[in-house]
Design an enzyme around this catalytic site. Sequence first.
Site, PDB file in Angstrom:
ATOM      1  CG  ASP A 183      -1.946 -20.187  -0.352  1.00 37.61           C
ATOM      2  OD1 ASP A 183      -1.204 -19.993   0.639  1.00 37.61           O
ATOM      3  OD2 ASP A 183      -1.561 -20.783  -1.364  1.00 37.61           O
ATOM      4  CE1 TYR A 236      -3.133  -2.895   0.101  1.00 40.32           C
ATOM      5  CE2 TYR A 236      -3.975  -2.093   2.185  1.00 40.32           C
ATOM      6  CZ  TYR A 236      -4.045  -2.978   1.128  1.00 40.32           C
ATOM      7  OH  TYR A 236      -5.023  -3.933   1.109  1.00 40.32           O
TER       8      TYR A 236
END
Length: 361
Positions: free
Chosen positions: A224, A142
């Site tokens: 994941d 970010y």
Amino acid sequence: MIINIAVIKGDGIGPEIIDGAIDVLKKVEEYYGHRFLFKEVLAGGSAIDVTGEPLPKETIQVCKECDAVLLGAVGGPKWDHLSGELRPEKALLSLREELGLYANLRPAVLYESLKGASPLRDELLSNGIDICVVRELTGGIYFGEKGRNQKGKLGEAAYDVEIYSVGEVERIAKVAFEIAAKRKGKVTSIDKANVLESSRLWRSVVTNVAKQYVDIELEHMYVDNAAMQLIRDPNQFDVIVTSNMFGDILSDEASMITGSIGMLPSASLGYGSKGMYEPIHGSAPDISGKNIANPIATILSAAMMLRHSFKLEEEANSIEKAVEAVLREGYRTADITSAGMKLVGTKEMTKLIINKLGVMS
Ligand code: NAD
């Protein structure tokens, strides 16, 4: 004790839920004899409308001068056409950076009385859910270099760089280990070290920091797998520490399995006691102005503020107990209601919590 609190109501449901949290704090003030001075400032879309920029200098100044910041949420379709630096959400990123708030604590707790609101099967909830997600807040993708160029494999391309330095990972890892020491003593560090170099650095730094905390169990997990494990067996987690983007996504997932995004508070902390406290949800433009938003995430954020910035543990507990008591009595806002419950609006829920405050402390 006089405490200065900068208040940013923001956009959408922001003003409704912040008004609720302020009413709760005023009751705490009266009951415990504190003095809270609320200083309202603008950020996000409402700041753009008035000043042309999402984070006016005055807002930064007031937030720096105050002891803590209480924030609703920013953004909405009205400002969606704006790009990059001019978007309302940019205000949050800049404010976190200005205040040096690098650690975002997002507790995801399933209240016994809200088990029915969780999308998970009963047998997965028998031991409850009590996870604290510690998300790195001022680094990673970010904040990394970003841009566009014409040299993509198949035309124009865009890129966002995920970058972490040793010091950034060390300080967030320490926050996670310190929190775990006061909880069940387990840290799960989540990364994508099988693919990303930045994750391999993350993993080795967290492993090193763990050597200072021999009583804390550390496990590493790929993101994941973590997304899957949160649904398969949420009770295996105690403290999760992870990067800015993985934390953003996983904490929303954690919020959903505990019932509603409208329930979860957050604290953003840095060095010292100053912090910024806000619900994890956004400005929910779809329900704004209808008196149906759940104010609990914001009210619990105010409780986190009392605990983390002002060390007012008893006062924080009394708010949390009041919320629990109201839920136990079957009162629900629309996002968490189910058959047989008593449906109430934002203002009514706030009032019920306030009425319980003195009784529950
Ligand atoms: P959102 O969190 O605002 O809403 C997602 C869904 O959850 C909506 O259906 C909404 O009605 C519901 N919801 C959210 N909070 C609720 C509450 N307290 N009670 C009941 N229901 C609630 O996310 P979004 O729709 O993706 O984003 C809306 C705007 O908010 C966007 O402009 C986005 O950029 C912004 N946003 C701001 C923040 C922030 O200020 N920290 C965080 C996330 C999104």
